[in-house]
Write a protein that holds these residues in place. Sequence first.
Motif, PDB file in Angstrom:
ATOM      1  N   LEU A 154      -4.274  22.848 -23.630  1.00  0.00           N
ATOM      2  CA  LEU A 154      -4.297  23.266 -22.169  1.00  0.00           C
ATOM      3  C   LEU A 154      -4.435  24.734 -22.003  1.00  0.00           C
ATOM      4  CD1 LEU A 154      -0.547  21.581 -21.853  1.00  0.00           C
ATOM      5  CD2 LEU A 154      -3.083  20.710 -21.207  1.00  0.00           C
ATOM      6  N   VAL A 155      -4.475  25.547 -22.831  1.00  0.00           N
ATOM      7  CA  VAL A 155      -4.590  27.128 -22.755  1.00  0.00           C
ATOM      8  C   VAL A 155      -5.568  27.613 -23.823  1.00  0.00           C
ATOM      9  CG1 VAL A 155      -3.547  29.096 -22.725  1.00  0.00           C
ATOM     10  CG2 VAL A 155      -2.339  27.272 -21.820  1.00  0.00           C
ATOM     11  N   ASN A 156      -6.323  28.739 -23.153  1.00  0.00           N
ATOM     12  CA  ASN A 156      -7.307  29.461 -24.151  1.00  0.00           C
ATOM     13  C   ASN A 156      -6.484  30.598 -24.702  1.00  0.00           C
ATOM     14  OD1 ASN A 156      -9.256  30.438 -25.658  1.00  0.00           O
ATOM     15  ND2 ASN A 156     -10.401  31.037 -23.790  1.00  0.00           N
ATOM     16  N   CYS A 157      -5.807  30.448 -25.726  1.00  0.00           N
ATOM     17  CA  CYS A 157      -5.007  31.739 -26.445  1.00  0.00           C
ATOM     18  C   CYS A 157      -5.225  31.509 -27.813  1.00  0.00           C
ATOM     19  CB  CYS A 157      -3.728  31.475 -25.913  1.00  0.00           C
ATOM     20  SG  CYS A 157      -2.920  30.203 -26.583  1.00  0.00           S
ATOM     21  N   ASN A 158      -4.704  32.568 -28.563  1.00  0.00           N
ATOM     22  CA  ASN A 158      -4.713  32.529 -29.896  1.00  0.00           C
ATOM     23  C   ASN A 158      -3.856  31.710 -30.609  1.00  0.00           C
ATOM     24  OD1 ASN A 158      -5.250  32.965 -32.676  1.00  0.00           O
ATOM     25  ND2 ASN A 158      -4.871  35.256 -32.733  1.00  0.00           N
ATOM     26  N   ALA A 159      -4.139  30.360 -30.812  1.00  0.00           N
ATOM     27  CA  ALA A 159      -3.053  29.505 -31.187  1.00  0.00           C
ATOM     28  C   ALA A 159      -3.098  29.300 -32.505  1.00  0.00           C
ATOM     29  CB  ALA A 159      -3.306  27.886 -30.613  1.00  0.00           C
ATOM     30  N   ARG A 160      -3.541  30.079 -33.336  1.00  0.00           N
ATOM     31  CA  ARG A 160      -3.439  30.135 -34.792  1.00  0.00           C
ATOM     32  C   ARG A 160      -2.675  31.558 -35.317  1.00  0.00           C
ATOM     33  NH1 ARG A 160      -9.665  28.896 -36.775  1.00  0.00           N
ATOM     34  NH2 ARG A 160      -9.650  26.904 -36.273  1.00  0.00           N
ATOM     35  N   SER A 194     -11.798  25.031 -17.154  1.00  0.00           N
ATOM     36  CA  SER A 194     -12.410  24.013 -18.393  1.00  0.00           C
ATOM     37  C   SER A 194     -11.043  23.057 -18.656  1.00  0.00           C
ATOM     38  CB  SER A 194     -12.547  24.825 -19.511  1.00  0.00           C
ATOM     39  OG  SER A 194     -13.857  25.640 -19.263  1.00  0.00           O
ATOM     40  N   PHE A 195      -9.932  23.408 -18.536  1.00  0.00           N
ATOM     41  CA  PHE A 195      -8.821  22.470 -19.357  1.00  0.00           C
ATOM     42  C   PHE A 195      -8.336  21.454 -18.233  1.00  0.00           C
ATOM     43  CE2 PHE A 195      -8.804  26.600 -21.456  1.00  0.00           C
ATOM     44  CZ  PHE A 195      -8.818  26.066 -22.853  1.00  0.00           C
ATOM     45  N   LYS A 196      -8.822  21.548 -17.010  1.00  0.00           N
ATOM     46  CA  LYS A 196      -8.650  20.423 -15.785  1.00  0.00           C
ATOM     47  C   LYS A 196      -7.266  20.434 -15.645  1.00  0.00           C
ATOM     48  CE  LYS A 196     -13.164  19.449 -16.061  1.00  0.00           C
ATOM     49  NZ  LYS A 196     -14.002  20.230 -15.158  1.00  0.00           N
ATOM     50  N   VAL A 197      -6.543  21.298 -15.882  1.00  0.00           N
ATOM     51  CA  VAL A 197      -5.099  21.311 -15.598  1.00  0.00           C
ATOM     52  C   VAL A 197      -4.697  22.423 -14.532  1.00  0.00           C
ATOM     53  CG1 VAL A 197      -2.680  21.335 -16.718  1.00  0.00           C
ATOM     54  CG2 VAL A 197      -4.510  20.441 -18.018  1.00  0.00           C
ATOM     55  N   ALA A 198      -4.234  22.120 -13.490  1.00  0.00           N
ATOM     56  CA  ALA A 198      -3.920  23.014 -12.522  1.00  0.00           C
ATOM     57  C   ALA A 198      -2.325  22.851 -12.222  1.00  0.00           C
ATOM     58  CB  ALA A 198      -4.452  22.642 -11.209  1.00  0.00           C
ATOM     59  N   ASN A 199      -1.550  23.935 -11.871  1.00  0.00           N
ATOM     60  CA  ASN A 199      -0.369  23.764 -11.626  1.00  0.00           C
ATOM     61  C   ASN A 199      -0.125  23.261 -10.194  1.00  0.00           C
ATOM     62  OD1 ASN A 199      -0.674  25.875  -9.528  1.00  0.00           O
ATOM     63  ND2 ASN A 199       0.405  27.501 -10.648  1.00  0.00           N
ATOM     64  N   ALA A 200       1.176  23.023  -9.705  1.00  0.00           N
ATOM     65  CA  ALA A 200       1.546  22.573  -8.534  1.00  0.00           C
ATOM     66  C   ALA A 200       0.828  23.022  -7.170  1.00  0.00           C
ATOM     67  CB  ALA A 200       2.933  22.142  -8.144  1.00  0.00           C
ATOM     68  N   PHE A 201       0.532  24.296  -7.335  1.00  0.00           N
ATOM     69  CA  PHE A 201      -0.297  24.862  -6.199  1.00  0.00           C
ATOM     70  C   PHE A 201      -1.652  24.846  -6.291  1.00  0.00           C
ATOM     71  CE2 PHE A 201       3.427  28.268  -5.729  1.00  0.00           C
ATOM     72  CZ  PHE A 201       3.962  27.375  -4.919  1.00  0.00           C
ATOM     73  N   GLY A 202      -2.041  24.213  -7.184  1.00  0.00           N
ATOM     74  CA  GLY A 202      -3.725  23.916  -7.354  1.00  0.00           C
ATOM     75  C   GLY A 202      -4.485  25.172  -7.925  1.00  0.00           C
ATOM     76  N   LEU A 203      -3.691  26.002  -8.654  1.00  0.00           N
ATOM     77  CA  LEU A 203      -4.155  27.014  -9.512  1.00  0.00           C
ATOM     78  C   LEU A 203      -4.568  26.921 -10.941  1.00  0.00           C
ATOM     79  CD1 LEU A 203      -1.984  30.005  -7.854  1.00  0.00           C
ATOM     80  CD2 LEU A 203      -4.176  29.288  -6.920  1.00  0.00           C
ATOM     81  N   TYR A 204      -5.786  27.372 -11.533  1.00  0.00           N
ATOM     82  CA  TYR A 204      -6.019  27.127 -12.773  1.00  0.00           C
ATOM     83  C   TYR A 204      -5.942  28.339 -13.557  1.00  0.00           C
ATOM     84  CZ  TYR A 204      -7.879  22.512 -11.393  1.00  0.00           C
ATOM     85  OH  TYR A 204      -7.923  21.101 -10.790  1.00  0.00           O
ATOM     86  N   ASP A 205      -5.958  28.358 -15.018  1.00  0.00           N
ATOM     87  CA  ASP A 205      -6.050  29.383 -15.963  1.00  0.00           C
ATOM     88  C   ASP A 205      -4.888  30.271 -15.666  1.00  0.00           C
ATOM     89  OD1 ASP A 205      -8.107  28.093 -16.831  1.00  0.00           O
ATOM     90  OD2 ASP A 205      -9.678  29.209 -15.938  1.00  0.00           O
ATOM     91  N   TRP A 248      -7.469  35.115 -24.194  1.00  0.00           N
ATOM     92  CA  TRP A 248      -7.902  34.188 -25.169  1.00  0.00           C
ATOM     93  C   TRP A 248      -7.445  34.842 -26.501  1.00  0.00           C
ATOM     94  CZ3 TRP A 248     -11.518  36.757 -28.720  1.00  0.00           C
ATOM     95  CH2 TRP A 248     -12.061  37.979 -27.922  1.00  0.00           C
ATOM     96  N   VAL A 249      -7.277  36.079 -26.827  1.00  0.00           N
ATOM     97  CA  VAL A 249      -6.859  36.635 -28.049  1.00  0.00           C
ATOM     98  C   VAL A 249      -5.266  36.702 -27.993  1.00  0.00           C
ATOM     99  CG1 VAL A 249      -6.776  39.092 -27.267  1.00  0.00           C
ATOM    100  CG2 VAL A 249      -7.519  38.500 -29.651  1.00  0.00           C
ATOM    101  N   THR A 250      -4.599  36.631 -27.170  1.00  0.00           N
ATOM    102  CA  THR A 250      -3.003  36.707 -27.016  1.00  0.00           C
ATOM    103  C   THR A 250      -2.327  35.852 -27.946  1.00  0.00           C
ATOM    104  OG1 THR A 250      -3.384  37.685 -24.756  1.00  0.00           O
ATOM    105  CG2 THR A 250      -1.227  36.868 -25.534  1.00  0.00           C
ATOM    106  N   ASN A 251      -1.285  36.078 -28.415  1.00  0.00           N
ATOM    107  CA  ASN A 251      -0.206  35.267 -28.955  1.00  0.00           C
ATOM    108  C   ASN A 251       0.376  34.488 -27.988  1.00  0.00           C
ATOM    109  OD1 ASN A 251       2.388  34.497 -29.834  1.00  0.00           O
ATOM    110  ND2 ASN A 251       2.473  35.905 -31.075  1.00  0.00           N
ATOM    111  N   PRO A 252       0.252  33.147 -28.169  1.00  0.00           N
ATOM    112  CA  PRO A 252       0.920  32.093 -27.266  1.00  0.00           C
ATOM    113  C   PRO A 252       2.391  32.585 -26.192  1.00  0.00           C
ATOM    114  CG  PRO A 252       0.049  30.885 -29.072  1.00  0.00           C
ATOM    115  CD  PRO A 252       0.233  32.261 -29.336  1.00  0.00           C
TER     116      PRO A 252
END
Length: 447
Positions: A154-160, A194-205, A248-252
Amino acid sequence: MAKIVINRTQKTAQYYLEDLGNEITLDMVLIPGGSFMMGSPEDELERTENESPQHSVTIQNFCMGKYPVTQAQWRAVAALPQINKELEADPSNLKGEQRPVEQVSWYDAVEFCDRLSQHTKRQYRLPSEAEWEYACRAGTTTPFHFGEAITSELVNCNARSSFDDTEGLFDDMQGNFDDGSKGIYREETTVVGSFKVANAFGLYDMHGNVWEWCLDDWHDNYEGAPTDGSAWIDNNDNEYRLQRGGSWVTNPVNCRSAFRTKINPNSRMNIFGFRIVCNGETATSQTVTEPENGGKYRQLRDFLASGKWKEADQETYGLMKEFLENNLTGETFFNLPCPLLREIDKLWVNYSNRRFGFSIQKEIYLNNGGKADSQYDEEAWGKFADSVGWRVNRKSISYQEINFSNSALRGHLPVRELWFDTRVPVPDEFFGERFCSLVWKVNTCKI
């Protein structure tokens, strides 16, 4: 391991398109006004003390970019006439027309907003920190707008990133992946939406991809923070500004809705981007009510709604001119009608998001040791004039040196009514006397 629950709902957002030419548009989404609890509750995992105290904030309607500003949008606006500083046409390190622009400083982002405002005749700016969190949460109280936990699906972050010492929130995250890994680390930005997941206001990322600049100065906690959604600006040459959302480089853990970080406003990195907001008449529900005797103030309202600060400043003087009579003392301000001052101030304050207006100037003057007694206080006047940018090197500037843009210091405008001859600088003592008289009148009118 408990299974992660992601909340998904389907809603329809109201929006408009800002045409930038060459088939490039900005999608602006209406964010309805309301109240929310800003900051994190004490039992939220991995919270930090600078997210405290949690407090209620009331937000007025505004519009916000559906996505972070893209490189194509940046290039279109960077080609517009300069306002205060030059902009590099292609600053991003991770290239892609529909990827977010990065390698932009806070000052670069403000210049982008100023150029876009001048081009469109609408007032664009960076969001206040309160507006950003309100828009991100979209009515939720969980750490992320889609629920209690985060995944790289759902999110572009550093998931590792390592979560060996955390419990609950990110242990659950690890259990979400079939291969037992901690998820994907893409090591670059992704195309917006890219993730096609908006919040309830219609905002992405709103979580991850790039950190997003906010308008505010940095404060170590929320003690004394505004509760009306306005940006918290000190006018004290604060060393840091705000960023929200993670990258994209951030700890979740740092992608949470409440997480906040401080950055020098001159900094540029390939994880720094931004999205914009627009207030005023663009929103379908007006944030500013029609004044009494609306016809008299309509021109001023229209200038302010369009971000035409110089025209609004001159219109303000036009409305007051019959009472000023080119008098070189401050006594004529005593005769200004209170209803006139109230209506002018209300428009300036509302359309500038509490940055400009007579009442804002009075507040700053009193905070610098001044008194609302009409007496010229040289020391308090000097501190005030320095803090709003009306003096440089202890000498009053000329009207031609006034900054008519969103980047002007808080309290910088309006100012034309203090100059009766715009061709020459006003002597410091005359300028100060007039201003002190105006403060006295504003205080007397209970503005």
